[in-house]
Design a protein around this motif. Structure first.
Motif, short mmCIF file in Angstrom:
data_model
loop_
_atom_site.label_atom_id
_atom_site.label_comp_id
_atom_site.label_asym_id
_atom_site.label_seq_id
_atom_site.Cartn_x
_atom_site.Cartn_y
_atom_site.Cartn_z
N ASN A 19 3.46 2.47 -6.86
CA ASN A 19 3.53 1.71 -8.11
C ASN A 19 3.18 0.24 -7.90
N LEU A 20 3.67 -0.33 -6.80
CA LEU A 20 3.30 -1.71 -6.48
C LEU A 20 1.79 -1.82 -6.26
N LYS A 21 1.24 -0.89 -5.51
CA LYS A 21 -0.20 -0.92 -5.22
C LYS A 21 -1.00 -0.87 -6.52
N HIS A 22 -0.61 0.00 -7.43
CA HIS A 22 -1.36 0.16 -8.67
C HIS A 22 -1.23 -1.05 -9.59
N VAL A 23 -0.04 -1.67 -9.64
CA VAL A 23 0.10 -2.84 -10.48
C VAL A 23 -0.64 -4.03 -9.87
N PHE A 24 -0.79 -4.05 -8.55
CA PHE A 24 -1.61 -5.08 -7.92
C PHE A 24 -3.08 -4.90 -8.29
N ILE A 25 -3.54 -3.67 -8.34
CA ILE A 25 -4.93 -3.41 -8.74
C ILE A 25 -5.14 -3.83 -10.19
N VAL A 26 -4.17 -3.52 -11.04
CA VAL A 26 -4.22 -3.94 -12.45
C VAL A 26 -4.32 -5.46 -12.53
N GLN A 27 -3.48 -6.15 -11.77
CA GLN A 27 -3.47 -7.61 -11.78
C GLN A 27 -4.79 -8.17 -11.28
N PHE A 28 -5.36 -7.57 -10.25
CA PHE A 28 -6.63 -8.05 -9.73
C PHE A 28 -7.73 -7.89 -10.78
N LEU A 29 -7.78 -6.74 -11.45
CA LEU A 29 -8.80 -6.52 -12.48
C LEU A 29 -8.68 -7.57 -13.59
N LEU A 30 -7.45 -7.83 -14.02
CA LEU A 30 -7.23 -8.82 -15.07
C LEU A 30 -7.69 -10.21 -14.62
N GLN A 31 -7.30 -10.59 -13.39
CA GLN A 31 -7.67 -11.92 -12.90
C GLN A 31 -9.17 -12.02 -12.65
N PHE A 32 -9.81 -10.91 -12.29
CA PHE A 32 -11.27 -10.89 -12.16
C PHE A 32 -11.91 -11.18 -13.53
N PHE A 33 -11.36 -10.56 -14.57
CA PHE A 33 -11.82 -10.82 -15.93
C PHE A 33 -11.72 -12.32 -16.25
N TYR A 34 -10.54 -12.91 -15.96
CA TYR A 34 -10.37 -14.34 -16.23
C TYR A 34 -11.35 -15.18 -15.41
N GLY A 35 -11.54 -14.81 -14.15
CA GLY A 35 -12.44 -15.57 -13.29
C GLY A 35 -13.85 -15.63 -13.84
N ILE A 36 -14.36 -14.50 -14.30
CA ILE A 36 -15.71 -14.47 -14.87
C ILE A 36 -15.76 -15.22 -16.20
N ILE B 251 0.83 -1.21 0.00
CA ILE B 251 0.00 0.00 0.00
C ILE B 251 0.87 1.26 0.00
N ARG B 252 1.97 1.22 0.73
CA ARG B 252 2.85 2.40 0.84
C ARG B 252 3.58 2.68 -0.47
N GLU B 253 3.89 1.64 -1.22
CA GLU B 253 4.60 1.81 -2.49
C GLU B 253 3.56 1.94 -3.60
#
Length: 386
Positions: free
Chosen positions: A205-222, A201-203
């Motif tokens: 760029n890491l936080k934002h790329v984690f959000i990107v990864q979650f959105l992508l994996q949510f797409f795959y999940g559906i 959360i403090r970093e």
């Protein structure tokens, strides 16, 4: 340890067999479970597997420090193979549920372990290329899997597909056992869940790329759970055509683009620009699926092909961007990153079930496409690695 080049080749080869065994069952899992459970309960099994996977992955660093990545992968692959073979030979509801969950959990652990090997043998200046090759190998195998499954499904029996998937774990065990036995483990960080979450959360760029990864994996999940059901149940397309024609065509972008755009990310362009383009294609193409009323196989193959072009750009760039920030010793961060898939399978069936209780099935693509456009913001505000 042998030189990094030959070790990396062994990792790529093991990854290929891992990916084929994974892809063989990928698009039949929800249909297979629906033979034992009501359709509305299928998502709960994926959710249960996701919960167990999350717990397991967050507890891997202590296991890595004690046993090492080599033993971890061999154990996980053995358990996965046994689970798949039992699924094929014992079609009893309770057994199916237990070993199906076990299979999904250890599938994630194998992928995590392969990532540790990959990152250990990759050079910093070729992170994009090595991860591009890794994703290309995964994609070629994932493309091949549905073709094989489709050819085996002519009598409607899923059992032999699970049996073949279990058998294909054996080459993974052989390759790892022969070529990676002398792997030198890192000093894996022993940081708690809370500390890891705070550091992410403090970093920014890491936080934002984690959000990107979650959105992508949510797409795959559906898409992985609900697209086969929609095409088969709602539109009446046979599973053999879904697996043998639609999915292989739809997955071609994962073969065509990863190495190419991975190399471009190393040499010329930044990850955020291509990630932005990917989310734009992904959002528009996915939302457009809602308005396709045809059940013509090639129409759906082409439409899903467009969604995967966007997904390929996002996945490759997110992978490269993340591993330019982290090395193999950061297993606590890597486990979080790999857990985005499990988090998505935890949340996506619940969200989809609630959505489908209110809206017609086809509108799930419209909602998912709109959500993918949220990724435009997070890819745009990433700091370029160039």
């Amino acid at each position: 340890m042998k030189n990094k080049s030959s070790a990396l080749t062994a990792v790529y080869l093991a990854t290929f067999f891992y990916a084929i065994h994974y892809a063989l069952t990928l698009y039949i899992e929800s249909s297979f479970l629906s033979k034992f459970l009501p359709t509305e309960s299928v998502g709960l099994i994926f959710t249960s597997a996701a919960i167990v996977s999350i717990v397991m992955l967050f507890n891997l660093p202590p296991l890595l420090r004690r046993f090492g990545n080599y033993k971890l992968l061999l154990t996980a692959a053995t358990v996965d193979a046994i689970s798949l073979l039992l699924l094929s030979f014992l079609p009893i509801k309770e057994i199916v549920i237990f070993f199906f969950v076990t299979h999904l959990v250890f599938l994630n652990i194998i992928y995590f372990s392969l990532t540790i090997f990959l990152e250990s043998f990759s050079k910093d200046e070729t992170t994009g290329s090595s991860h591009g090759i890794f994703l290309n190998i995964l994609s070629i195998a994932v493309l091949t899997g549905p073709l094989i499954a489709g050819s085996l499904l002519n009598d409607g029996s899923y059992q032999k597909i699970f049996a073949l998937s279990g058998i294909l774990v054996l080459p993974v065990l052989f390759i790892v056992g022969k070529h990676l036995r002398d792997f030198t483990d890192h000093n894996y960080a022993g940081i708690s869940f809370v500390q890891t979450l705070i550091s992410i959360i403090r970093e920014k760029n890491l936080k934002h790329v984690f959000i990107v990864q979650f959105l992508l994996q949510f797409f795959y999940g559906i898409m992985v759970i609900y697209t086969p059901i929609y095409l088969h149940v709602e539109l009446g397309i046979s599973m053999s055509k879904i697996l043998g024609i639609i999915m292989p065509i739809a997955l071609l972008p994962f073969v065509i683009f990863p190495y190419l755009i991975g190399s471009l990310a190393d040499k010329k362009y930044g990850e955020k620009e291509m990630m932005f383009i990917g989310f734009l294609i992904l959002g528009i193409a996915t939302a457009s699926l809602t308005f396709i009323e045809s059940n013509v196989v090639l129409v759906w193959a082409f439409a899903l092909f467009l969604t995967r072009i966007g997904a390929t750009f996002v996945e490759t760039m997110a992978e490269i961007y993340f591993f330019k920030q982290i090395d193999a010793s950061g297993t606590h961060i890597i486990s979080f990153f790999r857990n985005m898939s499990s988090f998505s399978y935890l949340i996506s069936p619940v969200v989809a079930s609630a959505f489908l209780s209110l809206f017609d099935y086809r509108f799930i693509f419209l909602g998912l496409g709109a959500l993918m456009l949220v990724g435009l913001r997070y890819s745009f505000i990433l700091k370029d690695t160039k």
